[in-house]
Design a protein around this motif. Structure first.
Motif, PDB file in Angstrom:
ATOM      1  N   LYS A 195      43.064  43.519  36.969  1.00  0.00           N
ATOM      2  CA  LYS A 195      41.823  42.851  36.545  1.00  0.00           C
ATOM      3  C   LYS A 195      40.664  43.058  37.523  1.00  0.00           C
ATOM      4  CE  LYS A 195      43.311  40.287  32.912  1.00  0.00           C
ATOM      5  NZ  LYS A 195      44.318  41.296  32.521  1.00  0.00           N
ATOM      6  N   ALA A 196      39.478  43.287  36.950  1.00  0.00           N
ATOM      7  CA  ALA A 196      38.253  43.230  37.747  1.00  0.00           C
ATOM      8  C   ALA A 196      37.945  41.751  37.991  1.00  0.00           C
ATOM      9  CB  ALA A 196      37.108  43.890  37.007  1.00  0.00           C
ATOM     10  N   PHE A 197      37.230  41.449  39.065  1.00  0.00           N
ATOM     11  CA  PHE A 197      36.896  40.062  39.385  1.00  0.00           C
ATOM     12  C   PHE A 197      36.160  39.400  38.207  1.00  0.00           C
ATOM     13  CE2 PHE A 197      33.752  37.054  41.247  1.00  0.00           C
ATOM     14  CZ  PHE A 197      34.663  36.083  41.648  1.00  0.00           C
ATOM     15  N   GLU A 198      35.212  40.127  37.615  1.00  0.00           N
ATOM     16  CA  GLU A 198      34.416  39.581  36.496  1.00  0.00           C
ATOM     17  C   GLU A 198      35.310  39.202  35.308  1.00  0.00           C
ATOM     18  OE1 GLU A 198      33.842  42.549  38.015  1.00  0.00           O
ATOM     19  OE2 GLU A 198      32.289  41.731  39.329  1.00  0.00           O
ATOM     20  N   GLU A 199      36.361  39.994  35.091  1.00  0.00           N
ATOM     21  CA  GLU A 199      37.292  39.686  33.992  1.00  0.00           C
ATOM     22  C   GLU A 199      38.015  38.368  34.255  1.00  0.00           C
ATOM     23  OE1 GLU A 199      39.932  42.904  32.227  1.00  0.00           O
ATOM     24  OE2 GLU A 199      39.134  43.904  34.022  1.00  0.00           O
ATOM     25  N   LEU A 200      38.419  38.182  35.517  1.00  0.00           N
ATOM     26  CA  LEU A 200      39.122  36.936  35.860  1.00  0.00           C
ATOM     27  C   LEU A 200      38.220  35.740  35.611  1.00  0.00           C
ATOM     28  CD1 LEU A 200      40.853  38.044  39.207  1.00  0.00           C
ATOM     29  CD2 LEU A 200      41.982  37.632  37.009  1.00  0.00           C
ATOM     30  N   VAL A 201      36.956  35.858  36.044  1.00  0.00           N
ATOM     31  CA  VAL A 201      35.998  34.752  35.886  1.00  0.00           C
ATOM     32  C   VAL A 201      35.682  34.526  34.412  1.00  0.00           C
ATOM     33  CG1 VAL A 201      33.642  33.971  36.407  1.00  0.00           C
ATOM     34  CG2 VAL A 201      34.994  35.124  38.174  1.00  0.00           C
ATOM     35  N   SER A 202      35.479  35.593  33.676  1.00  0.00           N
ATOM     36  CA  SER A 202      35.035  35.450  32.289  1.00  0.00           C
ATOM     37  C   SER A 202      36.109  34.806  31.407  1.00  0.00           C
ATOM     38  CB  SER A 202      34.602  36.792  31.705  1.00  0.00           C
ATOM     39  OG  SER A 202      35.737  37.619  31.551  1.00  0.00           O
ATOM     40  N   GLY A 203      37.352  34.798  31.887  1.00  0.00           N
ATOM     41  CA  GLY A 203      38.418  34.165  31.115  1.00  0.00           C
ATOM     42  C   GLY A 203      38.567  32.677  31.375  1.00  0.00           C
ATOM     43  N   ILE A 204      37.639  32.076  32.115  1.00  0.00           N
ATOM     44  CA  ILE A 204      37.756  30.647  32.445  1.00  0.00           C
ATOM     45  C   ILE A 204      36.594  29.851  31.846  1.00  0.00           C
ATOM     46  CG2 ILE A 204      37.695  28.969  34.360  1.00  0.00           C
ATOM     47  CD1 ILE A 204      39.265  30.878  36.064  1.00  0.00           C
ATOM     48  N   ASP A 205      36.937  28.785  31.102  1.00  0.00           N
ATOM     49  CA  ASP A 205      35.904  27.901  30.548  1.00  0.00           C
ATOM     50  C   ASP A 205      35.506  26.829  31.551  1.00  0.00           C
ATOM     51  OD1 ASP A 205      35.735  29.135  28.125  1.00  0.00           O
ATOM     52  OD2 ASP A 205      37.382  27.961  27.248  1.00  0.00           O
ATOM     53  N   ASN A 206      36.526  26.325  32.248  1.00  0.00           N
ATOM     54  CA  ASN A 206      36.299  25.212  33.163  1.00  0.00           C
ATOM     55  C   ASN A 206      37.222  25.388  34.361  1.00  0.00           C
ATOM     56  OD1 ASN A 206      35.734  22.689  34.310  1.00  0.00           O
ATOM     57  ND2 ASN A 206      37.407  21.717  33.157  1.00  0.00           N
ATOM     58  N   GLY A 207      36.649  25.710  35.513  1.00  0.00           N
ATOM     59  CA  GLY A 207      37.512  25.942  36.666  1.00  0.00           C
ATOM     60  C   GLY A 207      36.739  26.085  37.961  1.00  0.00           C
TER      61      GLY A 207
ATOM     62  N   ASP B 291      41.205  47.283  44.157  1.00  0.00           N
ATOM     63  CA  ASP B 291      39.912  47.334  44.864  1.00  0.00           C
ATOM     64  C   ASP B 291      39.671  46.085  45.710  1.00  0.00           C
ATOM     65  OD1 ASP B 291      39.560  49.663  43.521  1.00  0.00           O
ATOM     66  OD2 ASP B 291      38.099  48.888  42.077  1.00  0.00           O
ATOM     67  N   TYR B 292      40.273  44.976  45.340  1.00  0.00           N
ATOM     68  CA  TYR B 292      40.070  43.715  46.083  1.00  0.00           C
ATOM     69  C   TYR B 292      41.259  43.406  46.982  1.00  0.00           C
ATOM     70  CZ  TYR B 292      37.264  43.259  41.820  1.00  0.00           C
ATOM     71  OH  TYR B 292      36.436  43.487  40.763  1.00  0.00           O
ATOM     72  N   TYR B 293      42.260  44.282  46.956  1.00  0.00           N
ATOM     73  CA  TYR B 293      43.513  44.021  47.683  1.00  0.00           C
ATOM     74  C   TYR B 293      43.294  44.211  49.178  1.00  0.00           C
ATOM     75  CZ  TYR B 293      48.483  44.580  48.921  1.00  0.00           C
ATOM     76  OH  TYR B 293      49.725  44.442  49.462  1.00  0.00           O
ATOM     77  N   HIS B 294      43.784  43.261  49.945  1.00  0.00           N
ATOM     78  CA  HIS B 294      43.686  43.369  51.403  1.00  0.00           C
ATOM     79  C   HIS B 294      44.933  42.753  52.024  1.00  0.00           C
ATOM     80  CE1 HIS B 294      41.729  43.640  55.323  1.00  0.00           C
ATOM     81  NE2 HIS B 294      42.172  42.419  55.576  1.00  0.00           N
ATOM     82  N   ILE B 295      45.417  43.368  53.094  1.00  0.00           N
ATOM     83  CA  ILE B 295      46.558  42.783  53.806  1.00  0.00           C
ATOM     84  C   ILE B 295      46.028  41.992  55.000  1.00  0.00           C
ATOM     85  CG2 ILE B 295      48.711  43.235  55.041  1.00  0.00           C
ATOM     86  CD1 ILE B 295      49.186  45.607  53.280  1.00  0.00           C
ATOM     87  N   TRP B 296      46.219  40.683  54.941  1.00  0.00           N
ATOM     88  CA  TRP B 296      45.714  39.779  55.979  1.00  0.00           C
ATOM     89  C   TRP B 296      46.765  39.580  57.066  1.00  0.00           C
ATOM     90  CZ3 TRP B 296      40.727  38.371  55.842  1.00  0.00           C
ATOM     91  CH2 TRP B 296      40.045  38.502  54.637  1.00  0.00           C
ATOM     92  N   GLY B 297      46.348  39.675  58.316  1.00  0.00           N
ATOM     93  CA  GLY B 297      47.243  39.427  59.448  1.00  0.00           C
ATOM     94  C   GLY B 297      47.257  37.954  59.779  1.00  0.00           C
TER      95      GLY B 297
END
Ligand SMILES: [Zn+2]
Length: 479
Positions: free
Chosen positions: A368-380, A440-446
């Motif tokens: 998922k693109a970030f915009e897709e994740l957001v666009s699927g939420i009505d209230n959050g 594209d948004y994946y990051h490995i956090w230390g």
């Protein structure tokens, strides 16, 4: 190194051990912190020593020392054997180990700029430049920090393993605290509690981009003071990757540690809801949830070339297509449950025996693109950057707070909100995961400070994550 190792293994064998291994570690560390425009602390340290672990009469023994003379090496080896034999008197069963492949190898870290070759004045000036950019009206505390370490470890065993391993870590992070006299708000970058850590050289400091983000986070801390409170109730949430990293740590990393599961950590770290009867038979999350323990992940501080039992770094699934399928284990615990040893034994330093630790526990990216994740939420709410965490002894009931949030209404990001929190039950939460951000948004956090064991050992672990969307989550206070 070779002399110390040969001596230690020879003495241990002379006293009749069935297994012995030796680790010699030589580590140098540097830590710099700044506060409100000046240097707050500089710490340089180095540590060198060795530890010997043996099995004698079917029980473990361990001893260590920083004195590297022949007499001391024999004394420590003998002491490890004595401890094993004393422990054997109270054993319930003999320690037996899974068979592993034996390696002789030398692995250097792929570092572009040795962090210890960079003058300390350059490191300080980057932190002070970031500090200046955070010096806005309303900011009462500005902090910055860097940490570097470099070590050589030699591991050898009575089975013939001989490994020389280099490890280099670099870290940087900044934070700003704002107040208006009534409220206090914090923003951190790139993540909270000290920032991000990777197995890289000084080149990592440039990649972190402190200066490009310093003003933004200070400004956000000020905006949070007048932001509205996070709404409460059941709603959908999106977690940004550094918060999702900690969620993975607490709700998947810890409960899959097989020593915890077998009750060995019950008195301090706790136990786990992921009992062996659930292995391969328990729906941990939704079908899109894939969580791996990947010690081969490049630059991840949970990664390494070989673990502290000499097992070559592996990638295994803990959760596959939502199913709970794997444990973090050791040679001893894998043997007990007839599992493949996967290489998760790690010791904080030469003076501690290895225990089962997380490696790099990563939620594999979705599509998922970030915009897709957001666009699927009505209230959050979108929540970012961890502020607080709490989870029970079995790793089931949790509550997290983040530094910042944004309301989502009708598929669009709306106002900033302060003090976001969410809570849940581990498997219900992961079963409600219906969207994961793409690579594209994946990051490995230390995460440098996972505490476990008695005596306590602090371990460097890491977590890869993208954005995650979770449905029907309890946000804010329970009403
Ligand atoms: Zn931890």
């Amino acid at each position: 190194m070779q002399r110390i190792i040969e001596e230690a293994l020879m003495v241990a064998k002379k006293f009749g051990v069935s297994y012995a291994d030796v680790r010699v570690i030589d580590r140098t560390e540097e830590e710099i912190s700044t506060k409100n425009g000046s240097v707050d602390g500089i710490k340089s340290s180095s540590s060198k020593g060795f530890g010997i672990r043996v099995i004698a009469d079917g029980a473990w023994g361990f001893s260590s020392s920083f004195v590297l003379t022949d007499e001391e090496i024999s004394r420590v080896a003998e002491e490890a054997v004595d401890i094993a034999k004393a422990s054997a008197k109270t054993k319930i069963e003999d320690v037996t180990l899974s068979k592993i492949e034996i390696y002789q190898d030398r692995v250097e870290e792929q570092v572009k700029i040795d962090p210890f070759s960079v003058p300390i004045t350059k490191k300080i000036s980057i932190l002070l430049d970031a500090d200046k950019l955070m010096n806005l009206q309303g900011i009462i505390l500005r902090r910055g920090g860097m940490y570097f370490s470099k070590e050589w470890k030699t591991f050898a065993s009575s089975e013939g393993a001989y490994l020389e391993l280099e490890r280099v870590i670099s870290n940087a992070g900044i934070s700003a605290i704002a107040t208006d006299g009534k409220d206090v708000q914090t923003r951190s970058y790139p993540s909270s509690f000290g920032g991000d850590y990777q197995r890289k050289g000084f080149e990592f400091i440039e990649e972190v981009k402190l200066l490009e983000n310093a003003w933004r986070i200070a400004n956000e801390a000020i905006q949070l003071l007048s932001a509205k409170p996070c709404p409460s109730g059941k709603m959908d949430i999106i977690l940004e990757s550094s918060q999702l990293a900690l969620q993975i740590h607490e709700s998947c990393g810890h409960p899959t540690e097989l020593d915890r599961v077998l009750g060995e950590e019950a008195s301090f770290a706790g136990t786990s809801f992921l009992t062996p009867d659930k292995l391969g038979k328990f729906k941990y999350g939704s079908d899109i949830v894939n969580i791996v323990a990947d010690a081969t992940a490049p630059f991840a501080i949970g990664g390494f070339a070989y673990d502290d039992e000499g097992i070559k770094a592996k990638k295994i699934y803990l959760v596959k297509n939502g199913e709970f399928v794997g444990y973090l284990n050791s040679r001893e615990t894998s043997k007990k449950l007839r599992l493949e040893p996967m290489g998760a034994m790690r010791a904080e330093s030469w003076n501690r025996a290895p225990i089962i630790r997380m490696t790099s526990i990563n939620l594999e990216p979705g599509d998922k693109a970030f915009e897709e994740l957001v666009s699927g939420i009505d209230n959050g709410v979108l929540m970012a950057t961890n502020k607080s965490w709490s989870i029970d002894q079995k790793r089931l009931n949790f509550q997290f707070g983040t530094e910042i949030g944004w309301e989502i209404r009708n598929g669009k990001l709306q106002d900033m909100v302060k003090n976001p929190t969410y809570s849940g039950i581990t498997y219900e939460f992961w079963r409600n995961c219906d969207g994961i951000g793409n690579k594209d948004y994946y990051h490995i956090w230390g995460l440098p400070n996972c505490g476990k064991g008695e005596p306590m050992q602090v371990m460097q672990v890491s977590h890869g994550a993208s954005y995650g969307r979770f449905r029907n989550v309890q946000v804010g206070v329970l009403r």
